[in-house]
Design a protein around this motif. Structure first.
Motif, PDB file in Angstrom:
ATOM      1  N   ASN A  54       0.818  -1.216   0.000  1.00  0.00           N
ATOM      2  CA  ASN A  54       0.000   0.000   0.000  1.00  0.00           C
ATOM      3  C   ASN A  54       0.848   1.261   0.000  1.00  0.00           C
ATOM      4  N   CYS A  55       2.004   1.197   0.669  1.00  0.00           N
ATOM      5  CA  CYS A  55       2.845   2.392   0.815  1.00  0.00           C
ATOM      6  C   CYS A  55       3.366   2.885  -0.535  1.00  0.00           C
ATOM      7  N   HIS A  56       3.506   1.978  -1.481  1.00  0.00           N
ATOM      8  CA  HIS A  56       4.106   2.325  -2.780  1.00  0.00           C
ATOM      9  C   HIS A  56       3.040   2.589  -3.850  1.00  0.00           C
ATOM     10  N   GLY A 122      10.191   2.986  -0.139  1.00  0.00           N
ATOM     11  CA  GLY A 122       9.680   3.720   1.011  1.00  0.00           C
ATOM     12  C   GLY A 122       9.343   2.827   2.187  1.00  0.00           C
ATOM     13  N   CYS A 123       8.549   1.780   1.954  1.00  0.00           N
ATOM     14  CA  CYS A 123       8.098   0.945   3.059  1.00  0.00           C
ATOM     15  C   CYS A 123       9.322   0.331   3.766  1.00  0.00           C
ATOM     16  N   ASP A 124       9.155   0.097   5.053  1.00  0.00           N
ATOM     17  CA  ASP A 124      10.271  -0.149   5.982  1.00  0.00           C
ATOM     18  C   ASP A 124      11.552  -0.763   5.411  1.00  0.00           C
ATOM     19  N   LYS A 125      11.435  -1.939   4.801  1.00  0.00           N
ATOM     20  CA  LYS A 125      12.654  -2.659   4.417  1.00  0.00           C
ATOM     21  C   LYS A 125      13.116  -2.305   3.013  1.00  0.00           C
ATOM     22  N   THR A 195       4.145   6.104   3.307  1.00  0.00           N
ATOM     23  CA  THR A 195       4.641   5.295   4.425  1.00  0.00           C
ATOM     24  C   THR A 195       4.042   5.788   5.736  1.00  0.00           C
ATOM     25  N   CYS A 196       4.207   5.006   6.795  1.00  0.00           N
ATOM     26  CA  CYS A 196       3.567   5.312   8.074  1.00  0.00           C
ATOM     27  C   CYS A 196       3.836   6.763   8.491  1.00  0.00           C
ATOM     28  N   ALA A 197       2.817   7.365   9.111  1.00  0.00           N
ATOM     29  CA  ALA A 197       2.783   8.820   9.300  1.00  0.00           C
ATOM     30  C   ALA A 197       3.610   9.312  10.478  1.00  0.00           C
TER      31      ALA A 197
END
Ligand code: FES
Length: 562
Positions: A54-56, A122-125, A195-197
């Motif tokens: 979802n982040c991408h 972007g997403c964590d890893k 990515t997470c806010a």
């Protein structure tokens, strides 16, 4: 046909280079490119879009903007996909696959003809995987992050993934929040692409990519849906063309000094514990190591400047509006090595000649009036963690950082799930919860170190307890949580020898983590430990045989630079 172009790099080997060049151009022309276009320097655009990430979600729009920038600067952009790691969609954990993605990125950069590469993640890893891959590939590279989410609203309250996810879940577990309410909250936690806010792992790594010099100045915190994000993407594309001409390999940017600058920023932003793992892995790829004792020295001399969740009040969109990484670097200036260069070729000293136009001091404090006087992260050592463990002291309850208590041990994730809420569980608020066998080999090092407060205690109002594991914790979580204990239980680490009822002592003042047992007792327990079986095949086998400890970034032994 004799002139070398970007497309001529790394020709397929048929034993006839001229034929390989002719064949490659013929097939490239089948995509409709003119001969002139194929003569341009090629900028690869590594994308990690996926319906499982979802982040991408806005990657296609970003890619288009990057390509616009590359074309405008005289290059030819060629997009190529890599593995995508959507944090919450992966099992057993996303960390297990970080090295797989890093290998994918490295090999595809190295195998294909490109003079520079833009990494969109972007997403964590994904950002650490892309940086690891690019550093090892040795091709000029520039990171573009997708940017953080905007916040949502629930009954007038601002919410952002995923600190508020955990806060509401804890309230639901304690009975304060009802079933219909938690369902309604679920709709409002993650409301845009990005990515997470909060200052979780993704935001931390975005800030560190900028601090390392691997992305454009001012790019880390711009929200995913902001028009500036597209302008940054366009500028990143243009910069990549200049970078290809300069030929600056990533290991000339990711130096020891740049890594120390990045650690200073990590500490000042109250960043995620996961970043220690990723920076250790990145250091290993350039022949360096991240010394946890040096981390403590830096932590003791770096103030926390940023008031952001999970340790503070604000969200990433506020951080961007407040001045972002540039404002933080400006405050940290006396502590930084100013000779480090970024992908733009500019030194940090040159960059910081331009002070931020505006800084919102409610979000980014000044060096002289920090949010907290010392850094957010600390390494502990002792007979429970000979190779170190990590505590996010900025997220810990001050009453628990000097503590001795009785261990309540869970032998693994299944045991934890089966017993943590058992009304018969013998547990008190001053006990120390221990989770074993959740390290890199044991369970893929899940973000399970934030053990839930046992339901009986949560209902009685207990908000925090000392929790120890060889697992990780989400960058969005908080509490007195000691993580990354190394060596891990599955390879005979001492945390695996602890039994319920043993006494454990934590001292942040002394940087110690110990079980109050004699070495003789530990040795006799160690003799009875059996190692888990190695999986029979595939990536799981490679992982189990090659993954290193948390202090070495959980990289594969054969991927570090000798
Ligand atoms: Fe992708 Fe949080 S789930 S950054």
């Amino acid at each position: 046909m004799s002139r070398r172009t970007g497309l001529d790099e790394r020709l397929t080997n048929y034993g006839d280079p001229a034929f390989a060049r002719y064949l490659r151009r013929a097939f490239a022309k089948s995509m409709g490119y003119s001969g002139q276009m194929l003569d341009r320097p090629i900028v690869g655009v590594a994308t990690a879009a996926s319906d499982f990430n979802n982040c991408h979600r806005l990657t296609p729009e970003l890619t288009e903007a990057v390509e616009r920038g590359v074309l405008g600067a005289g290059g030819l952009p060629l997009e190529f996909p890599t593995i995508s790691l959507g944090e919450v969609f992966l099992s057993p954990t996303s960390l297990v696959f970080r090295n797989l993605m890093a290998m994918d990125v490295e090999e595809m950069i190295r195998a294909q003809p490109m003079s520079a590469v833009v990494l969109i993640g972007g997403c964590d890893k994904t950002v650490p995987a892309q940086l690891l891959g690019a550093v090892s590939a040795g091709v000029p590279a520039i990171q573009l992050v997708v940017g953080p989410m905007m916040t949502g609203r629930y009954r007038g309250e601002r919410l952002g993934a995923c600190t508020d996810c955990r806060r509401f879940w804890a309230r639901y577990r304690s009975g304060e929040v009802s079933e219909p309410e938690i369902t309604a909250v679920e709709d409002t936690l993650a409301v845009t692409a990005g990515t997470c806010a909060v200052m979780g792992t993704a935001s931390t790594m975005a800030c560190l990519a900028e601090a390392l010099g691997m992305s454009l100045p001012g790019s880390a915190a711009v929200p995913a849906v902001h028009a500036d994000r597209l302008r940054i993407a366009e500028a990143t594309g243009a910069e990549a063309v200049r970078l290809s001409a300069a030929g600056t390999a990533p290991d000339r940017i990711v130096t020891r000094q740049a890594l120390e600058n990045a650690i200073r920023v990590l500490l000042a932003i109250g960043g995620s514990t996961n970043a220690v793992i990723h920076l250790a892995a990145i250091a290993g790829r350039v022949g360096l190591s991240l010394d946890l004792r040096r981390l403590n020295e830096l932590s003791d001399s770096t103030p926390v400047l940023v008031d952001l969740k999970p340790t503070g009040q604000h969200y990433m969109e506020d951080f961007h509006a407040a001045g972002g990484v540039h404002a933080v670097l400006h405050e940290l200036r006396p502590l930084l090595d100013l000779q480090c260069r970024s992908v733009t070729g500019e030194t940090l000293e040159e960059r910081l000649r331009h002070p931020p136009a505006f800084v919102d001091r409610a979000v980014i404090r000044s060096f002289d009036e920090p949010f907290q006087p010392v850094g957010g992260l600390l390494a502990l050592f002792g007979n429970l963690a000979p190779n170190g463990a990590i505590l996010k002291r900025s997220a810990a309850d001050a009453r628990l950082v000097e503590h001795e208590g009785r261990a309540v041990v869970f032998a693994g994730l299944d045991d934890l799930a089966a017993r943590i809420d058992d009304p018969e569980l013998d547990v008190r608020a001053d006990d120390v919860l221990v989770l074993q066998n959740a390290g890199p080999v044991g369970a893929g090092m899940p973000e399970a170190g934030y053990l839930p407060i046992p339901a009986r205690l949560a209902r009685a109002g207990v908000k925090d307890m000392v929790r120890i594991s060889d697992a990780r914790m989400s960058g969005t979580a908080f509490g007195t949580v000691i993580l990354h204990v190394s060596p891990e239980c599955a390879i005979g680490g001492p945390l695996g020898l602890v039994r319920s009822g043993d006494r454990i002592r934590v001292s942040v003042k002394e940087r110690r983590l110990d079980v109050l047992l004699t070495e003789r007792e530990l040795a006799s327990r160690r003799a009875a430990v059996a190692r888990p079986p190695v999986p029979a095949r595939g990536y799981a086998r490679l992982y189990a045989q090659s993954v290193l400890g948390a202090e070495l970034g959980c990289d594969f032994d054969f991927l570090r630079r000798a």
